[in-house]
Design a protein around this motif. Structure first.
Motif, PDB file in Angstrom:
ATOM      1  N   THR A 130      87.544 121.990  85.566  1.00 15.05           N
ATOM      2  CA  THR A 130      86.155 122.317  85.392  1.00 15.05           C
ATOM      3  C   THR A 130      85.700 123.161  86.739  1.00 15.05           C
ATOM      4  OG1 THR A 130      84.980 120.645  86.323  1.00 15.05           O
ATOM      5  CG2 THR A 130      85.568 120.747  83.886  1.00 15.05           C
ATOM      6  N   ALA A 131      86.121 122.829  87.796  1.00 18.15           N
ATOM      7  CA  ALA A 131      85.756 123.594  89.124  1.00 18.15           C
ATOM      8  C   ALA A 131      86.278 124.914  89.170  1.00 18.15           C
ATOM      9  CB  ALA A 131      86.198 122.675  90.326  1.00 18.15           C
ATOM     10  N   ILE A 132      87.635 125.167  88.544  1.00 12.59           N
ATOM     11  CA  ILE A 132      88.145 126.272  88.776  1.00 12.59           C
ATOM     12  C   ILE A 132      87.831 127.153  87.238  1.00 12.59           C
ATOM     13  CG2 ILE A 132      90.291 127.708  88.414  1.00 12.59           C
ATOM     14  CD1 ILE A 132      90.260 125.588  90.793  1.00 12.59           C
ATOM     15  N   ALA A 133      87.378 126.547  86.189  1.00 16.87           N
ATOM     16  CA  ALA A 133      86.532 127.188  85.212  1.00 16.87           C
ATOM     17  C   ALA A 133      85.494 127.829  85.728  1.00 16.87           C
ATOM     18  CB  ALA A 133      86.424 126.283  83.850  1.00 16.87           C
TER      19      ALA A 133
ATOM     20  N   LEU B 109      80.355 129.574  81.194  1.00 13.67           N
ATOM     21  CA  LEU B 109      80.512 128.335  80.324  1.00 13.67           C
ATOM     22  C   LEU B 109      79.765 127.287  80.611  1.00 13.67           C
ATOM     23  CD1 LEU B 109      84.526 128.344  80.253  1.00 13.67           C
ATOM     24  CD2 LEU B 109      82.975 129.249  78.575  1.00 13.67           C
ATOM     25  N   PHE B 110      78.881 127.313  81.718  1.00 14.75           N
ATOM     26  CA  PHE B 110      78.272 126.365  82.149  1.00 14.75           C
ATOM     27  C   PHE B 110      77.011 126.530  82.073  1.00 14.75           C
ATOM     28  CE2 PHE B 110      82.260 126.022  84.007  1.00 14.75           C
ATOM     29  CZ  PHE B 110      82.786 124.725  84.027  1.00 14.75           C
ATOM     30  N   ARG B 111      76.054 125.467  81.892  1.00 12.62           N
ATOM     31  CA  ARG B 111      74.387 125.786  81.991  1.00 12.62           C
ATOM     32  C   ARG B 111      74.147 125.016  83.395  1.00 12.62           C
ATOM     33  NH1 ARG B 111      69.737 122.758  81.162  1.00 12.62           N
ATOM     34  NH2 ARG B 111      70.624 121.284  80.010  1.00 12.62           N
ATOM     35  N   THR B 112      73.659 125.538  84.552  1.00 10.89           N
ATOM     36  CA  THR B 112      73.202 124.691  85.684  1.00 10.89           C
ATOM     37  C   THR B 112      71.930 124.992  85.826  1.00 10.89           C
ATOM     38  OG1 THR B 112      73.717 126.971  86.855  1.00 10.89           O
ATOM     39  CG2 THR B 112      75.693 125.713  86.645  1.00 10.89           C
ATOM     40  N   GLN B 113      71.441 123.832  86.840  1.00  7.00           N
ATOM     41  CA  GLN B 113      70.023 124.002  87.165  1.00  7.00           C
ATOM     42  C   GLN B 113      69.992 123.647  88.745  1.00  7.00           C
ATOM     43  OE1 GLN B 113      67.416 121.530  84.946  1.00  7.00           O
ATOM     44  NE2 GLN B 113      66.252 121.016  86.661  1.00  7.00           N
ATOM     45  N   ALA B 114      69.313 124.263  89.318  1.00  5.32           N
ATOM     46  CA  ALA B 114      68.992 124.092  90.962  1.00  5.32           C
ATOM     47  C   ALA B 114      68.215 122.641  91.031  1.00  5.32           C
ATOM     48  CB  ALA B 114      68.308 125.007  91.868  1.00  5.32           C
ATOM     49  N   CYS B 115      69.065 121.800  91.872  1.00  5.64           N
ATOM     50  CA  CYS B 115      68.390 120.352  91.800  1.00  5.64           C
ATOM     51  C   CYS B 115      68.553 119.644  93.109  1.00  5.64           C
ATOM     52  CB  CYS B 115      69.311 119.387  90.883  1.00  5.64           C
ATOM     53  SG  CYS B 115      69.214 119.747  89.215  1.00  5.64           S
ATOM     54  N   PHE B 116      67.807 118.772  93.457  1.00  8.57           N
ATOM     55  CA  PHE B 116      68.029 117.988  94.800  1.00  8.57           C
ATOM     56  C   PHE B 116      69.021 116.962  94.578  1.00  8.57           C
ATOM     57  CE2 PHE B 116      66.882 114.143  97.240  1.00  8.57           C
ATOM     58  CZ  PHE B 116      67.234 114.449  98.517  1.00  8.57           C
ATOM     59  N   VAL B 117      69.932 116.940  95.149  1.00 10.54           N
ATOM     60  CA  VAL B 117      70.925 115.680  94.956  1.00 10.54           C
ATOM     61  C   VAL B 117      71.037 114.826  96.000  1.00 10.54           C
ATOM     62  CG1 VAL B 117      73.449 115.086  94.459  1.00 10.54           C
ATOM     63  CG2 VAL B 117      72.345 117.142  93.558  1.00 10.54           C
TER      64      VAL B 117
ATOM     65  N   ILE C  12      78.629 121.993  79.384  1.00 11.91           N
ATOM     66  CA  ILE C  12      79.429 123.049  79.348  1.00 11.91           C
ATOM     67  C   ILE C  12      79.994 123.520  77.768  1.00 11.91           C
ATOM     68  CG2 ILE C  12      81.292 121.052  79.167  1.00 11.91           C
ATOM     69  CD1 ILE C  12      83.400 122.719  80.646  1.00 11.91           C
ATOM     70  N   ASP C  13      80.367 124.608  77.605  1.00 12.47           N
ATOM     71  CA  ASP C  13      80.879 125.346  76.502  1.00 12.47           C
ATOM     72  C   ASP C  13      82.169 124.880  76.252  1.00 12.47           C
ATOM     73  OD1 ASP C  13      81.930 126.888  74.387  1.00 12.47           O
ATOM     74  OD2 ASP C  13      81.319 128.639  75.190  1.00 12.47           O
ATOM     75  N   VAL C  14      82.340 123.610  75.339  1.00 12.97           N
ATOM     76  CA  VAL C  14      83.556 123.084  75.262  1.00 12.97           C
ATOM     77  C   VAL C  14      84.565 123.794  74.610  1.00 12.97           C
ATOM     78  CG1 VAL C  14      84.746 120.865  74.587  1.00 12.97           C
ATOM     79  CG2 VAL C  14      82.395 120.738  75.232  1.00 12.97           C
ATOM     80  N   ILE C  15      84.115 124.676  73.790  1.00 17.80           N
ATOM     81  CA  ILE C  15      85.160 125.307  72.751  1.00 17.80           C
ATOM     82  C   ILE C  15      85.667 126.635  73.984  1.00 17.80           C
ATOM     83  CG2 ILE C  15      85.586 126.941  70.760  1.00 17.80           C
ATOM     84  CD1 ILE C  15      85.330 124.044  69.973  1.00 17.80           C
ATOM     85  N   GLY C  16      84.635 127.230  74.462  1.00 15.49           N
ATOM     86  CA  GLY C  16      84.852 128.235  75.553  1.00 15.49           C
ATOM     87  C   GLY C  16      85.799 127.840  76.588  1.00 15.49           C
TER      88      GLY C  16
END
Ligand code: BDR
Ligand code: CA
Length: 305
Positions: free
Chosen positions: A237-240, A247-255, A288-292
């Motif tokens: 997934t990191a390479i994807a 293919l990903f929905r991301t959000q800026a977050c405090f981790v 993640i868009d699994v099919i994609g």
């Protein structure tokens, strides 16, 4: 096309091996260095495995051996998932290449310094080498474009109920990296658990190419899923994300990385609802868009020899 220069910090590792394949043969990426770390198996084995992969593909990307143990804790492995060798199931030839003559954190530093443009660090193992690099050479940060990581989770874990392996093995290193101020993309377990390859696709691999034949053999020994129900491709997934971020929905977050908890050490506390009032320090993949993803894997592995 200008290729994106990347360094892959890895603990091969069966899902690491397929991530390395996708990166090496991607027309969008240029792999400058592979650094190894203790994780899935010992660093002796992860280094040997990385070198054997270079020989298998007749590639000569430099391989630098990294940390043999986490910063403060004893090593823990995942040979129950990847086999005793870390890449069980295929008779790899001994490597023709040797690891370069410097430790991974120094090799990464030298690679960053030698590059005309900032480099993306792709981390798909415990973060020990990266924490050592940042502690030793904090001035190198502007030369790091971003860190794209497989690690952590916004939900459940796999080493403990809440903690994902790559973070839980070396939480102090992970905390150092998340506190570094660098641009970080986190592909966590709650998302990578959905990045499955189907039994139908897996069955086609032996007929695809030499790489497919080898991957099919090692996948048969991989214990994150099964050949019958599908396999989880965490590190891929990191390479994807690098080549197909859409293919990903991301959000800026405090981790935050929990380093103290009696039962929660190694947990990534991902503040999705901004309850802690702290500034975001990572772009966290939430979907993640699994099919994609599966379509992309088909295309990416077809480019390998
Ligand atoms: C991560 O842990 C390792 O076993 C895999 O290679 C991956 O990097 C998944 O939690
Ligand atoms: Ca890994």
């Amino acid at each position: 096309m200008n290729r994106l220069p990347v360094i892959i910090d890895t603990d091969p590792g069966i899902d690491d091996a397929v991530a390395i394949a996708a990166a090496l043969f991607s027309p969008q990426l240029e792999v400058k260095l592979i650094s190894t770390v203790s994780g899935n198996v010992s660093v002796e084995k992860t280094t040997r495995n990385a070198l054997q992969l270079m020989t298998f593909w007749q590639q000569s990307v430099p391989v630098a051996r990294g940390a043999a143990a986490p910063l403060l804790r004893p090593a823990r492995d995942a040979s129950n998932v990847h086999g005793e060798s870390g890449m069980a199931g295929y008779p790899f030839a001994s490597s023709e290449q040797c690891a370069i003559d410097k430790p991974a954190f120094l090799a990464i530093y030298d690679c960053l310094l030698a590059s005309e443009e900032p480099i993306t660090l792709v981390t798909i193992g415990p973060l020990t080498n990266i924490a050592m690099l940042l502690a030793q050479y904090p001035e190198c940060k502007p030369r790091i474009k971003r860190i794209v990581m497989m690690g952590g989770s916004s939900g459940r874990g796999n080493l403990t109920p809440n903690a994902e392996f790559n973070i839980a093995v070396d939480p102090e290193a992970a905390a150092h990296v998340f506190n570094s101020g660098l641009d970080i993309v986190m592909c966590g377990l709650d998302v990578t658990n959905h990045a499955m390859l189907t039994p139908e696709y897996l069955a086609t691999l032996p007929g695809l190419n030499r790489t497919g034949e080898m991957l099919h053999a090692i996948f048969s020994h991989y214990r994150s899923g099964s050949m019958e129900t599908g396999l989880r491709m965490h590190d891929l997934t990191a390479i994807a994300f690098l080549v197909k971020p859409e293919l990903f929905r991301t959000q800026a977050c405090f981790v935050a990385v929990e380093t103290q908890g009696e039962y929660t050490s190694g947990t990534t506390v991902v503040d999705i609802e901004q309850r802690l009032g702290r500034p975001a320090n990572a772009q966290v993949a939430l979907e993640i868009d699994v099919i994609g993803f599966q379509q992309w894997v088909t295309e990416a592995l077809a480019l390998a020899p």
